[in-house]
Write an enzyme that holds these catalytic residues in place. Structure first.
Site, PDB file in Angstrom:
ATOM      1  N   SER A  19      -6.155  -5.957  -2.082  1.00 52.92           N
ATOM      2  CA  SER A  19      -7.685  -5.213  -2.405  1.00 52.92           C
ATOM      3  C   SER A  19      -7.554  -3.916  -2.696  1.00 52.92           C
ATOM      4  CB  SER A  19      -8.366  -5.561  -1.088  1.00 52.92           C
ATOM      5  OG  SER A  19      -7.724  -4.808  -0.116  1.00 52.92           O
ATOM      6  N   SER A  60      -4.247   6.790  13.966  1.00 54.75           N
ATOM      7  CA  SER A  60      -4.799   7.938  12.978  1.00 54.75           C
ATOM      8  C   SER A  60      -5.232   9.046  14.048  1.00 54.75           C
ATOM      9  CB  SER A  60      -6.124   7.581  12.123  1.00 54.75           C
ATOM     10  OG  SER A  60      -6.706   8.627  11.670  1.00 54.75           O
ATOM     11  N   TYR A 107      -1.189   8.960  12.880  1.00 54.99           N
ATOM     12  CA  TYR A 107      -0.797  10.213  11.835  1.00 54.99           C
ATOM     13  C   TYR A 107      -1.727  10.913  11.209  1.00 54.99           C
ATOM     14  CZ  TYR A 107       0.078   5.365   9.720  1.00 54.99           C
ATOM     15  OH  TYR A 107       0.029   4.234   9.164  1.00 54.99           O
ATOM     16  N   GLY A 163       0.697  -1.109   0.180  1.00 56.57           N
ATOM     17  CA  GLY A 163       0.060  -0.119  -0.034  1.00 56.57           C
ATOM     18  C   GLY A 163       0.844   1.305  -0.212  1.00 56.57           C
ATOM     19  N   LYS A 200      -9.770   2.642  14.744  1.00 51.14           N
ATOM     20  CA  LYS A 200      -8.556   2.971  15.199  1.00 51.14           C
ATOM     21  C   LYS A 200      -8.543   3.440  16.749  1.00 51.14           C
ATOM     22  CE  LYS A 200      -6.369   2.889  11.197  1.00 51.14           C
ATOM     23  NZ  LYS A 200      -5.413   1.748  11.058  1.00 51.14           N
ATOM     24  N   LEU A 258      -5.714 -11.409   5.561  1.00 48.29           N
ATOM     25  CA  LEU A 258      -5.466 -11.427   7.148  1.00 48.29           C
ATOM     26  C   LEU A 258      -6.818 -11.848   7.896  1.00 48.29           C
ATOM     27  CD1 LEU A 258      -2.885  -8.473   7.587  1.00 48.29           C
ATOM     28  CD2 LEU A 258      -2.585 -11.046   7.973  1.00 48.29           C
ATOM     29  N   TYR A 304     -14.600   4.125  10.506  1.00 45.24           N
ATOM     30  CA  TYR A 304     -13.107   4.164  10.265  1.00 45.24           C
ATOM     31  C   TYR A 304     -12.336   4.545  11.766  1.00 45.24           C
ATOM     32  CZ  TYR A 304      -8.397   5.474   9.018  1.00 45.24           C
ATOM     33  OH  TYR A 304      -7.168   5.748   8.975  1.00 45.24           O
ATOM     34  N   ASN A 352      -8.681  10.220  -0.727  1.00 40.96           N
ATOM     35  CA  ASN A 352      -7.794  11.309  -0.274  1.00 40.96           C
ATOM     36  C   ASN A 352      -7.864  12.467  -1.115  1.00 40.96           C
ATOM     37  OD1 ASN A 352      -7.414   9.228   2.082  1.00 40.96           O
ATOM     38  ND2 ASN A 352      -5.505   8.641   1.257  1.00 40.96           N
ATOM     39  N   ASN A 361      -2.121  13.323   7.729  1.00 37.19           N
ATOM     40  CA  ASN A 361      -2.925  13.329   6.636  1.00 37.19           C
ATOM     41  C   ASN A 361      -1.583  13.059   5.583  1.00 37.19           C
ATOM     42  OD1 ASN A 361      -5.002  15.084   7.736  1.00 37.19           O
ATOM     43  ND2 ASN A 361      -5.869  14.183   5.907  1.00 37.19           N
ATOM     44  N   ARG A 371     -19.248  16.584   3.964  1.00 33.48           N
ATOM     45  CA  ARG A 371     -19.287  15.169   3.681  1.00 33.48           C
ATOM     46  C   ARG A 371     -19.382  14.789   5.268  1.00 33.48           C
ATOM     47  NH1 ARG A 371     -14.057  12.662   1.432  1.00 33.48           N
ATOM     48  NH2 ARG A 371     -13.033  13.664   2.979  1.00 33.48           N
ATOM     49  N   GLY A 421     -18.839  12.724   8.692  1.00 32.91           N
ATOM     50  CA  GLY A 421     -17.762  12.275   9.281  1.00 32.91           C
ATOM     51  C   GLY A 421     -16.562  13.084   9.172  1.00 32.91           C
TER      52      GLY A 421
END
Length: 338
Positions: free
Chosen positions: A34, A125, A178, A10, A154, A59, A150, A200, A180, A296, A298
């Site tokens: 994926s 995050s 972290y 990734g 985390k 996994l 999401y 993103n 962005n 948007r 969230g």
């Protein structure tokens, strides 16, 4: 030392594999592809001169996770990236996120608990802070009710690791929260390569700039910020990758003061969506086609890091500016379209 990097093909994972190999670590990657591509292995190999070991494993398959650790008993550390990561998608598909982000973490920790000693770096995050009360955000800021599934995964992930470390003296873990990540390797051999529509901002900007997308949607210009758009802390992906290596070395060298630690990883500077667009226009010399649309679900208003702890305790700090990181993203976008 052999280090397992899950999600190592990734965006952030591949850059971290490069930094690990450059430091002399032996790396084995697990990825189900994926949201990534096996071609990334070529880029990693071109940069480092060494092809990392790779196994295509989902996994979520507990038996395959157990089998992997039986076959790789010499794995001394794990950097765990593999997760679904789009805020908007998580609102629409919560169960996918809980299964993929929580179940897989549990399976890996169960295997590490069987070892006498293991080091674990968790890709966390800044979403765990929700809309923080004060800026910049320190590690002591309260973890608030998540704004999205999401973000919740985390938060739950960190709690699961902390609870496991309490009863597993041989397990040492660091969660890196972290902000962005953006950009691409200076070699332009690897970079952000989202499948389908990018979730993103920066790849959406560069894809719009190159003509792959008709226009960029800016979600809301009525936030209580200077220009009305959301503010984020955009960190260059190579700076971020180096933070993972520094954190891992801290655990391997026994320099951690507790067996579970948390660090913010960002630049300490907030930039608005419109400022990110202006950065792209500066480095590319192109005008970007964008329009303001509704907010948007969230999304929070503002998030940028206090990086004092990472700077002083880890001995790490970000080096690249927003424009430098944006330039690398643009060079990468041009290369992959060519």
């Amino acid at each position: 030392m052999k280090i397992l990097v899950t999600g190592g093909l990734g965006f952030i994972g591949s850059h971290t594999v490069v930094e690990l190999q450059n430091k002399g670590f032996e790396v084995v990657i697990i990825d189900d592809c994926s949201n990534s591509d096996e071609q990334v292995l070529k880029g990693i190999t071109a940069i480092t001169g060494k092809k990392p070991e790779f196994e295509k494993i989902d996994l979520k398959d507990k038996d395959k996770v157990e089998d992997f650790f039986k076959r790789h008993q010499d794995v001394t550390g794990v950097i765990h990236f593999a997760a679904s990561k789009a805020v908007g998608e998580s609102v629409e598909k919560p169960l996918l996120y809980y299964e993929n982000n929580i179940g897989t973490l549990v399976y890996i920790l169960k295997e590490l608990c069987k070892k006498n000693k293991a080091s674990f770096i968790f890709s966390s995050s800044c979403t765990v802070y929700g809309q923080a009360d004060k800026m910049p955000i320190t590690e002591d800021a309260p973890v608030k009710t998540a704004e999205s599934p999401y973000g919740n995964t985390k938060q739950m992930g960190e709690e699961i690791i902390a609870d496991t470390c309490k009863v597993t003296p041989g397990l040492n873990a660091i969660a890196l929260r972290y902000f962005n990540p953006m950009g691409a390797h200076p070699s332009a051999e690897i970079g952000e390569l989202p499948k389908g529509v990018p979730q993103n901002l920066v790849p959406f900007i560069t894809q719009t700039g190159i003509g792959l997308r008709d226009e960029l949607s800016v979600f809301g210009d009525d936030y209580p910020t200077e220009d009305g758009t959301c503010i984020r802390d955009y960190i260059y992906v190579v700076d971020l990758a180096k933070a993972h290596v520094v954190a891992l070395e801290r655990l391997l060298d026994g320099k951690n003061t507790e067996n579970y630690e948390v660090f913010n990883v960002g630049t300490g500077t907030g930039s608005s969506v419109l400022e990110a667009i202006q950065s792209f226009e500066r480095v590319s010399g192109k005008k970007l086609n964008y329009k303001i649309v509704d907010r948007r679900p969230g999304d929070i208003t503002t998030a940028y890091a206090d990086t004092t702890k990472a700077n002083e305790v880890l001995g790490w700090k970000s080096e690249y500016t927003l424009d430098e990181a944006m330039k690398s993203a643009w060079v990468w976008e041009q290369k992959i379209r060519d």
